[in-house]
Design an enzyme around this catalytic site. Structure first.
Site, short mmCIF file in Angstrom:
data_model
loop_
_atom_site.label_atom_id
_atom_site.label_comp_id
_atom_site.label_asym_id
_atom_site.label_seq_id
_atom_site.Cartn_x
_atom_site.Cartn_y
_atom_site.Cartn_z
N ILE A 4 1.50 2.64 -5.87
CA ILE A 4 2.15 1.60 -5.06
C ILE A 4 3.58 1.97 -4.74
O ILE A 4 4.05 1.83 -3.61
CB ILE A 4 2.10 0.24 -5.80
CG1 ILE A 4 0.66 -0.20 -6.05
CG2 ILE A 4 2.84 -0.82 -5.01
CD1 ILE A 4 0.55 -1.44 -6.92
N ALA A 5 4.32 2.42 -5.76
CA ALA A 5 5.74 2.73 -5.56
C ALA A 5 6.17 3.71 -6.63
O ALA A 5 5.56 3.83 -7.69
CB ALA A 5 6.59 1.46 -5.63
N GLY A 38 9.93 5.14 -8.50
CA GLY A 38 11.37 4.99 -8.65
C GLY A 38 11.93 6.02 -9.60
O GLY A 38 11.24 6.95 -10.04
N LYS A 56 2.82 0.05 -14.61
CA LYS A 56 4.05 0.85 -14.44
C LYS A 56 4.06 1.91 -15.52
O LYS A 56 4.09 1.60 -16.72
CB LYS A 56 5.28 -0.04 -14.54
CG LYS A 56 6.59 0.74 -14.54
CD LYS A 56 7.79 -0.16 -14.32
CE LYS A 56 7.90 -0.58 -12.88
NZ LYS A 56 9.16 -1.24 -12.56
N ASP A 91 19.38 -5.41 -13.47
CA ASP A 91 19.01 -4.51 -12.38
C ASP A 91 18.47 -5.34 -11.21
O ASP A 91 17.43 -5.04 -10.64
CB ASP A 91 17.97 -3.49 -12.84
CG ASP A 91 17.81 -2.33 -11.84
OD1 ASP A 91 18.76 -2.11 -11.05
OD2 ASP A 91 16.77 -1.67 -11.85
#
Length: 659
Positions: free
Chosen positions: A28-29, A31, A51, A145
């Site tokens: 999905i993503a 980082g 994650k 964050d």
């Protein structure tokens, strides 16, 4: 979903079954700290987000321990605007976190597509973000964050804040600068984080204020060629007013952004709950068409830094600069008096045009006014000194510390200090016992005029609200009742019920009467109505087994019986209904075979063949004739098989032997 070989090679996590439970799907993503994948929880058959920490972070034992602690803390943060944390684990060194899957987009996507936004829309987006942060702050948790990438906008309109606790795990105990954590979030870093890395809830408030600015203008407030330069601007430059880029914005919107992003933390809202109330005031003004509200603007504008009192010094004496200036002035006046009648002329030095007094033929003369003027000046200086000491020090006292005292004990202590005491309000607090002093105004140690008054806020103790009785209500009414009880709606849990109508609440989780924190999530078990039962067909099968099977399914059986020449006795000839679905308690009718019907064969010996045949067929038998060994052509029955007075199945054959 099948993954290509190329995908598996480029990302070995795709396709893995983590912890024997989570089947990892597409990415999905990605980082600086981790990569997020869509996955399937094979145990509960639901879609989740997993994650996975980058290997260089997962190999750090200290980080791994902190990560687990923060994941556990985040999992306890139950709020409808926070991405739920379901699980965390370590699969052969792969550190991962299992979270709620939120299909949709991020606030970064919304800003890219729609900013500059109207102030009403921007505030409607930030409100649920602040609600989530406020819940965290009340629980003693700081996000640290906050940025658009961590705000998820679901397709159904929900707003969710992600990564609670994770940023804290990295920023607090580790310095993984190679991950890009600081670089990736530098645009939202509060000045105090840049300077010394220390922060409280006001750091989240600052980041939220920056996001509001970005939604209003479409631009980040501080931009430079390098992240270091951006960080420097956060420390040394105020966030500019959004109206510089969007002139139509009301001044109170500028004031809201300025208040949230004040570099001085004492001028910033103390936590997200305070900022949330300010945002709601501003949104209310906007929705009512207010273009200018000076009172609201003044309330929100950060207070300017107060200049030091020129008469104030730490030891209560007149500042040295004033004493020196007074002495110098006296000295100059005495000099002028002593040389009052001395002719002078001015000479100019090269370039700097310095003017000097040069005496010319002085006449020895003693002035009597000089000593007198000196005395007067010294007296005046002493008066100023004493006045400054009184104004800046003597008329003040310090506010005594009374936090955690009972009101009576606090009043006694404040009274002994020469001050008045008054309870000005109450507030909930997770850690302070009910009835104790929670805060004072002025704060302990603050300077306050003698005979002044100290206002005290008393603790109401931890804020708790009982889960109301929700069983039997519709889902809409239950949600409204939760809101009235200052609790939030978690998620629906669908369950069949034979007694509760479809769509009504069976029970709440936690159950009614449980005391919860404000805005804690309550799940609702919602009735799906009666469970449908698929009806099996038992035709031709044992009636006893059919009855047992139907009873086990919760159905009721009714039986009838009939003769059958084709279905054995005790088996099902037919049933109603024979297919489709029923509900618990409904009836299935079984027609059970009694076998073929038996009829007594009459005696037909010596009867004519036609009469015998007519009699037997009338009873349901089939008749066949044959010649006996004694056949002589008379056409009478010699005997029959089966013989008379025996029982035979209806429809069976009776053979007549003729003579």
């Amino acid at each position: 979903m099948e993954r290509t070989t190329a995908e598996r090679v480029s990302d070995p996590i795709i396709g893995r079954l983590l912890d024997g439970r989570y089947q990892v799907g597409p990415r999905i993503a990605r980082g600086g700290m981790a990569t997020v994948y869509e996955a399937t929880d094979t145990r509960l058959d639901r879609t989740v987000a997993v994650k996975v920490m980058h290997a260089n972070l997962g190999d750090d034992d200290a980080f791994s321990r902190r990560f687990r602690r923060e994941a556990q803390a985040a999992a306890k943060l139950a709020h409808h605007n926070v991405v739920a944390v379901f699980d965390q684990g370590d699969d052969a060194g792969t550190l991962f976190l299992v979270m709620e899957y939120v299909p949709g987009m991020t606030l970064r996507d919304l800003i890219s597509n729609e900013a500059p936004m109207s102030p009403v829309k921007a505030l409607s987006v930030i409100e649920p973000v602040l609600s989530a942060l406020a819940s965290a702050h009340r629980s003693g948790m700081i996000h640290r964050d906050v940025k658009p990438e961590n705000v998820l906008l679901a397709d159904d309109g929900r707003v969710k804040v992600a990564d609670f606790g994770l940023a804290r795990a990295i920023n607090a105990d580790t310095q993984h600068t190679n991950t890009g954590v600081l670089i990736g979030t530098v645009s939202y870093l509060a000045p105090e984080l840049v300077v010394d890395g220390a922060a409280d809830a006001r750091a989240d408030v600052y980041a939220a204020g920056v996001m509001v600015y970005e939604m209003l203008t479409g631009e980040k407030p501080h931009q430079a060629e390098s992240p270091i330069q951006v960080a420097y601007k956060h420390v040394h430059e105020d966030i500019p007013a959004p109206s510089k880029l969007v002139p139509a914005l009301p001044s109170y919107v500028d004031a809201l952004v300025a208040r949230a992003t004040a570099r001085d933390t004492s001028l910033r809202p103390t936590d997200a709950g305070v900022l949330l109330r300010q945002v709601r005031r501003v949104r209310n003004a906007l929705e009512n068409g207010v273009t200018d509200d000076q009172e609201l603007t003044d309330d929100l504008n950060p207070t300017s830094a107060v200049r030091p009192d020129p008469f104030e010094d730490t030891d209560g004496q007149m500042p040295r600069a004033i004493i020196e200036a007074s002495t110098a002035a006296a000295r100059d006046d005495v000099y002028d008096q002593e040389h009052e009648h001395t002719p002078t002329f001015a000479t100019a030095g090269p370039q700097n045009q310095t003017v000097r007094r040069v005496p010319v033929a002085p006449e020895p003369r003693r002035s009597r006014r000089g000593p007198l003027l000196l005395v007067l000046l010294l007296v005046a200086a002493l008066v100023v000194l004493l006045g400054g000491w009184y104004v800046g020090f003597a008329r003040y006292t310090s506010t005594p510390g009374v936090i955690n005292l009972s009101p009576s004990a606090a009043k006694a202590k404040v009274t002994r200090a020469g001050l008045g005491f008054k309870v000005t309000g109450t507030a909930y607090d997770e850690h302070m016992q009910k009835g104790r002093v929670l805060s004072t105004d002025p704060k302990a140690g603050s300077r306050v005029l003698k005979n002044g008054q100290v206002g005290a806020v008393l603790s109401l103790g931890p804020e708790r609200h009982a889960v109301p009785a929700l069983a039997g209500l519709t889902l809409d009414r239950a949600q409204a009742k939760l809101q009235g009880a200052k609790l939030s709606y978690g998620q629906p849990i669908q369950k069949y019920s034979s007694s509760v109508p479809k769509g009504d609440i069976i029970v709440s989780q936690p159950k009614s009467g449980t005391e919860l924190r404000r805005e804690a999530a309550v799940d609702l078990v919602v009735s799906k109505g009666r469970r449908p039962i698929k009806v099996p067909d038992f035709t031709g099968r044992s009636a006893d087994r059919a009855d047992k099977a139907l009873t086990k399914l919760g159905l009721v059986t009714a039986t009838t019986s009939s003769f059958s020449d084709t279905v054995d006795k005790g088996k099902v000839i037919g049933q109603g209904p024979s297919n489709g679905t029923l509900f618990k308690g409904d009836t299935v009718t079984l027609e059970v075979s009694k076998g073929p019907e038996l009829v007594t064969v009459p005696g037909v010996t010596a009867m004519g063949v036609e009469a015998a045949t007519q009699l037997l067929e009338g009873l349901g038998f089939k008749v066949e004739t044959t010649h006996s060994a004694e056949y002589i052509g008379l056409g009478y029955v010699l005997h029959a098989d089966p013989g008379g007075d025996t029982r035979a199945p209806k429809g069976s054959v009776v053979t007549l032997y003729l003579v």
